[in-house]
Design an enzyme around this catalytic site. Sequence first.
Site, PDB file in Angstrom:
ATOM      1  N   PHE A   1       0.858  -1.189   0.000  1.00 52.91           N
ATOM      2  CA  PHE A   1       0.000   0.000   0.000  1.00 52.91           C
ATOM      3  C   PHE A   1       0.889   1.232   0.000  1.00 52.91           C
ATOM      4  CE2 PHE A   1      -4.676   0.316   1.350  1.00 52.91           C
ATOM      5  CZ  PHE A   1      -5.059  -0.687   0.484  1.00 52.91           C
TER       6      PHE A   1
ATOM      7  N   GLN B   1      -8.314  13.918   4.378  1.00 51.71           N
ATOM      8  CA  GLN B   1      -7.622  13.207   3.307  1.00 51.71           C
ATOM      9  C   GLN B   1      -8.480  13.106   2.055  1.00 51.71           C
ATOM     10  OE1 GLN B   1      -6.685   8.742   3.445  1.00 51.71           O
ATOM     11  NE2 GLN B   1      -4.704   9.741   3.550  1.00 51.71           N
TER      12      GLN B   1
ATOM     13  N   HIS C   1      -8.837  11.034  -1.200  1.00 52.67           N
ATOM     14  CA  HIS C   1      -8.355   9.795  -1.810  1.00 52.67           C
ATOM     15  C   HIS C   1      -8.112  10.057  -3.276  1.00 52.67           C
ATOM     16  CE1 HIS C   1      -7.957   5.664  -3.010  1.00 52.67           C
ATOM     17  NE2 HIS C   1      -7.969   5.299  -1.737  1.00 52.67           N
TER      18      HIS C   1
ATOM     19  N   LEU D   1     -15.365   5.000  -4.173  1.00 59.02           N
ATOM     20  CA  LEU D   1     -13.944   4.695  -3.998  1.00 59.02           C
ATOM     21  C   LEU D   1     -13.461   3.581  -4.920  1.00 59.02           C
ATOM     22  CD1 LEU D   1     -11.437   5.221  -2.092  1.00 59.02           C
ATOM     23  CD2 LEU D   1     -12.100   3.090  -1.025  1.00 59.02           C
TER      24      LEU D   1
ATOM     25  N   GLU E   1      -7.055   1.731  -3.124  1.00 61.26           N
ATOM     26  CA  GLU E   1      -5.616   1.825  -3.334  1.00 61.26           C
ATOM     27  C   GLU E   1      -5.039   0.455  -3.686  1.00 61.26           C
ATOM     28  OE1 GLU E   1      -3.874   4.407  -0.531  1.00 61.26           O
ATOM     29  OE2 GLU E   1      -1.973   3.361  -0.506  1.00 61.26           O
TER      30      GLU E   1
ATOM     31  N   ARG F   1      -0.968   9.152  -0.162  1.00 58.33           N
ATOM     32  CA  ARG F   1      -2.196   9.641  -0.802  1.00 58.33           C
ATOM     33  C   ARG F   1      -2.145  11.127  -1.104  1.00 58.33           C
ATOM     34  NH1 ARG F   1      -6.733   5.999   2.353  1.00 58.33           N
ATOM     35  NH2 ARG F   1      -6.129   4.103   1.283  1.00 58.33           N
TER      36      ARG F   1
ATOM     37  N   HIS G   1     -12.197  11.749   1.681  1.00 64.54           N
ATOM     38  CA  HIS G   1     -12.216  10.339   2.057  1.00 64.54           C
ATOM     39  C   HIS G   1     -12.158  10.102   3.564  1.00 64.54           C
ATOM     40  CE1 HIS G   1     -11.622   6.083   1.658  1.00 64.54           C
ATOM     41  NE2 HIS G   1     -10.392   6.114   2.112  1.00 64.54           N
TER      42      HIS G   1
ATOM     43  N   ARG H   1      -3.073  10.068   6.535  1.00 62.67           N
ATOM     44  CA  ARG H   1      -3.210   8.666   6.963  1.00 62.67           C
ATOM     45  C   ARG H   1      -2.718   7.718   5.878  1.00 62.67           C
ATOM     46  NH1 ARG H   1      -6.991   4.603   5.975  1.00 62.67           N
ATOM     47  NH2 ARG H   1      -8.550   5.919   4.963  1.00 62.67           N
TER      48      ARG H   1
HETATM   49  C1  FAD Z   1     -15.240   3.664   0.858  1.00 62.69           C
HETATM   50  C2  FAD Z   1     -14.243   3.578   1.969  1.00 62.69           C
HETATM   51  C3  FAD Z   1     -13.225   2.633   1.913  1.00 62.69           C
HETATM   52  C4  FAD Z   1     -12.283   2.538   2.949  1.00 62.69           C
HETATM   53  N1  FAD Z   1     -11.299   1.594   2.864  1.00 62.69           N
HETATM   54  C5  FAD Z   1     -10.410   1.474   3.881  1.00 62.69           C
HETATM   55  C6  FAD Z   1      -9.407   0.470   3.851  1.00 62.69           C
HETATM   56  O1  FAD Z   1      -9.328  -0.352   2.944  1.00 62.69           O
HETATM   57  N2  FAD Z   1      -8.528   0.407   4.884  1.00 62.69           N
HETATM   58  C7  FAD Z   1      -8.591   1.276   5.944  1.00 62.69           C
HETATM   59  O2  FAD Z   1      -7.772   1.165   6.851  1.00 62.69           O
HETATM   60  N3  FAD Z   1      -9.547   2.229   5.993  1.00 62.69           N
HETATM   61  C8  FAD Z   1     -10.461   2.349   5.005  1.00 62.69           C
HETATM   62  N4  FAD Z   1     -11.425   3.313   5.070  1.00 62.69           N
HETATM   63  C9  FAD Z   1     -11.586   4.080   6.312  1.00 62.69           C
HETATM   64  C10 FAD Z   1     -12.260   3.216   7.362  1.00 62.69           C
HETATM   65  O3  FAD Z   1     -13.146   2.321   6.742  1.00 62.69           O
HETATM   66  C11 FAD Z   1     -13.050   4.038   8.378  1.00 62.69           C
HETATM   67  O4  FAD Z   1     -12.252   5.063   8.887  1.00 62.69           O
HETATM   68  C12 FAD Z   1     -13.507   3.156   9.534  1.00 62.69           C
HETATM   69  O5  FAD Z   1     -14.183   2.011   9.065  1.00 62.69           O
HETATM   70  C13 FAD Z   1     -14.407   3.928  10.476  1.00 62.69           C
HETATM   71  O6  FAD Z   1     -14.916   3.032  11.435  1.00 62.69           O
HETATM   72  P1  FAD Z   1     -15.698   3.586  12.710  1.00 62.69           P
HETATM   73  O7  FAD Z   1     -16.039   2.398  13.524  1.00 62.69           O
HETATM   74  O8  FAD Z   1     -14.907   4.662  13.340  1.00 62.69           O
HETATM   75  O9  FAD Z   1     -17.011   4.265  12.123  1.00 62.69           O
HETATM   76  P2  FAD Z   1     -18.159   3.730  11.130  1.00 62.69           P
HETATM   77  O10 FAD Z   1     -17.922   2.374  10.622  1.00 62.69           O
HETATM   78  O11 FAD Z   1     -18.396   4.809  10.159  1.00 62.69           O
HETATM   79  O12 FAD Z   1     -19.417   3.616  12.106  1.00 62.69           O
HETATM   80  C14 FAD Z   1     -20.020   4.745  12.677  1.00 62.69           C
HETATM   81  C15 FAD Z   1     -21.190   4.297  13.515  1.00 62.69           C
HETATM   82  O13 FAD Z   1     -21.710   5.398  14.245  1.00 62.69           O
HETATM   83  C16 FAD Z   1     -23.118   5.427  14.153  1.00 62.69           C
HETATM   84  N5  FAD Z   1     -23.555   6.818  14.353  1.00 62.69           N
HETATM   85  C17 FAD Z   1     -23.044   7.937  13.817  1.00 62.69           C
HETATM   86  N6  FAD Z   1     -23.694   9.015  14.266  1.00 62.69           N
HETATM   87  C18 FAD Z   1     -24.640   8.573  15.123  1.00 62.69           C
HETATM   88  C19 FAD Z   1     -25.640   9.204  15.909  1.00 62.69           C
HETATM   89  N7  FAD Z   1     -25.807  10.536  15.925  1.00 62.69           N
HETATM   90  N8  FAD Z   1     -26.445   8.424  16.671  1.00 62.69           N
HETATM   91  C20 FAD Z   1     -26.311   7.069  16.660  1.00 62.69           C
HETATM   92  N9  FAD Z   1     -25.368   6.431  15.927  1.00 62.69           N
HETATM   93  C21 FAD Z   1     -24.557   7.176  15.179  1.00 62.69           C
HETATM   94  C22 FAD Z   1     -23.418   4.847  12.793  1.00 62.69           C
HETATM   95  O14 FAD Z   1     -24.726   4.346  12.754  1.00 62.69           O
HETATM   96  C23 FAD Z   1     -22.357   3.737  12.717  1.00 62.69           C
HETATM   97  O15 FAD Z   1     -22.822   2.577  13.358  1.00 62.69           O
HETATM   98  C24 FAD Z   1     -12.359   3.420   4.047  1.00 62.69           C
HETATM   99  C25 FAD Z   1     -13.383   4.362   4.100  1.00 62.69           C
HETATM  100  C26 FAD Z   1     -14.305   4.458   3.067  1.00 62.69           C
HETATM  101  C27 FAD Z   1     -15.346   5.532   3.149  1.00 62.69           C
END
Ligand code: FAD
Length: 551
Positions: free
Chosen positions: A112, A225, A227, A237, A240, A271, A335, A370
């Site tokens: 990566f 960031q 992407h 997306l 990468e 990135r 992103h 990142r």
């Molecule tokens: C398309 C895409 C591809 C990616 N690919 C990669 C990758 O290959 N490798 C990597 O390392 N990172 C990747 N990332 C980044 C990474 O996926 C995210 O940073 C990470 O998954 C975030 O996880 P999280 O648990 O913090 O939040 P999330 O998975 O976004 O979960 C947030 C949670 O909070 C809840 N929530 C939010 N607001 C409220 C509210 N007001 N009340 C109640 N619930 C709420 C939502 O319902 C959800 O359950 C990618 C991101 C994207 C967008």
Amino acid sequence: MITHDILIVGAGLAGMRAAIAAPPDLNVALLSKVHPVRSHSVAAQGGINAAIGEQDSWEAHAYDTAKGGLYLGDQDAIEAMCREAPQDILELERMGVIFSRTPEGRIAQRPFGGAGFPRTCYAADRTGHALLHAMYEQLMKRRCRVYEEWYVTALLVEQGRCCGVMAWDLVHGGLQALRAKAVILATGGSGRVFSTSTNAVINTGDGMALAYRAGLPLEDMEFVQFHPTTLKDTGILITEGARGEGGYLLNTLGERFMKRYAPEQMELATRSTVSLAIGQEIQEGRGVDGCVLLDLRHLGRTRILERLPQIRELALEFAGLDPIETPIPIRPGAHYQMGGVQTNAWGETGLPGLFAAGECACVSVHGANRLGGNSLLETIVFGRRAGTRAAAAIRDYDLRPVPEDVLKSEEQRLNTLLTNPGPERAWQIRDDLGKTMSLNLGIFRTKQSMQEALGAIQALKARANRMCVQDKGRIFNTDLIQALELQCLLDIADTIVVSALGREESRGAHYRADFPTRNDSAWLRHTVSHRQEDGPQLSYAPVTITRFPPA
Ligand SMILES: Cc1cc2nc3c(=O)[nH]c(=O)nc-3n(C[C@H](O)[C@H](O)[C@H](O)COP(=O)(O)OP(=O)(O)OC[C@H]3O[C@@H](n4cnc5c(N)ncnc54)[C@H](O)[C@@H]3O)c2cc1C
């Protein structure tokens, strides 16, 4: 009244990992505005980093992370993350994550951007899906209560301690107070501040806004960031991993232009470097219809079908082309938010009883940029750490009464939204906000562009004060949720613009055309924004440097 030991806001990877980390004798519950497996984590494609290769080491991973983040990451947190990563990956495997394999049967790893070693573990190009579903199974096994489709509107704070949340039950309608001894924010990112974004529509920075409104500082919000490779028009997306597997970036002349920007790392530079290069190619007239091309053809049919099946499907469905035969038009899109709620390496915030983990937190491990694969890792390592620490902390905590004033003010806020005359609705303002931010705070920023954005945000806030919610009902009132989300987006946009205006240098994802160089003597420090009546107030905090001096 609903009462739990620990309430976790968010059921993505960070939230679920935190819940699983807490000992089973504790009463842990999660709240999520969508069903847990619809959290944005499910969309992660490329993979998750850990130094599990025989020739690799956690120190090398830590070095790449510090360097990739232009030395703005706190190295105590970086060390913890990289040191604990291999153990966490093995644990994920034991939980049932179906990682892709080498011919010898070991967990496969792909190269990566910005990494000195192929250390990104993956499940084809659907890594987030594999992780999130395995984690959900573990959550079910623990029988944790999940308040699905509940929207958290505010934090409850009593005598200097976080003691619960206010939430709107989407299915039945109605505002409720939920009490707890500790709350963990795991609400994910805020990419929807921008109109061109890879993020799910639910990524509206709610948790960051909740903490900010409760008086907590947000750190390094200017670092968003972009992407490099998102699909033309939709911004979906293109992982990468496509470049990790050997994809080329071409301009209209058919030239692999990265040779002029990063001759050694080429397409696998960090990135921010690749995004800036693409931006410059397009700006100087060597783009193709506002994009450049990602060419996978030379990888061959078999490899594309095996390693990048989802990418092919996305290109077919959303751009009408088959990457086996045709290059994919791509451009940079918002992103990932490197900034967030300020925490230490255990997820503790400045407010006792409140923790944060995952993308909504700024631990900070990513600094100014990142590395791909480090964010999924962050959710696992710091989700686990926050869950463990919260569980330990509450042994000394009692349950506190619900503060009357919050109850009243939240009811009033919702009532105002439901009775406002309008006529404008939230989506119109959200649309304009996204366009303003993409135009003025994209990969190139200047003082003038940012000041324009700041003025525009003030006007959008005034419009938002009058916006109306057309649906007056209680059941599944998504119109009301959109209005609440917009209020969060506006607060977050404000902190991004003010923080970016403050930082008069270029570093990682923050590129200022009027201050094009990095300036360590003045700016090797974190930006901290506090909420004041008239907008964010900035201060600065030192960066923790342990073993890697800035170079
Ligand atoms: C398309 C895409 C591809 C990616 N690919 C990669 C990758 O290959 N490798 C990597 O390392 N990172 C990747 N990332 C980044 C990474 O996926 C995210 O940073 C990470 O998954 C975030 O996880 P999280 O648990 O913090 O939040 P999330 O998975 O976004 O979960 C947030 C949670 O909070 C809840 N929530 C939010 N607001 C409220 C509210 N007001 N009340 C109640 N619930 C709420 C939502 O319902 C959800 O359950 C990618 C991101 C994207 C967008």
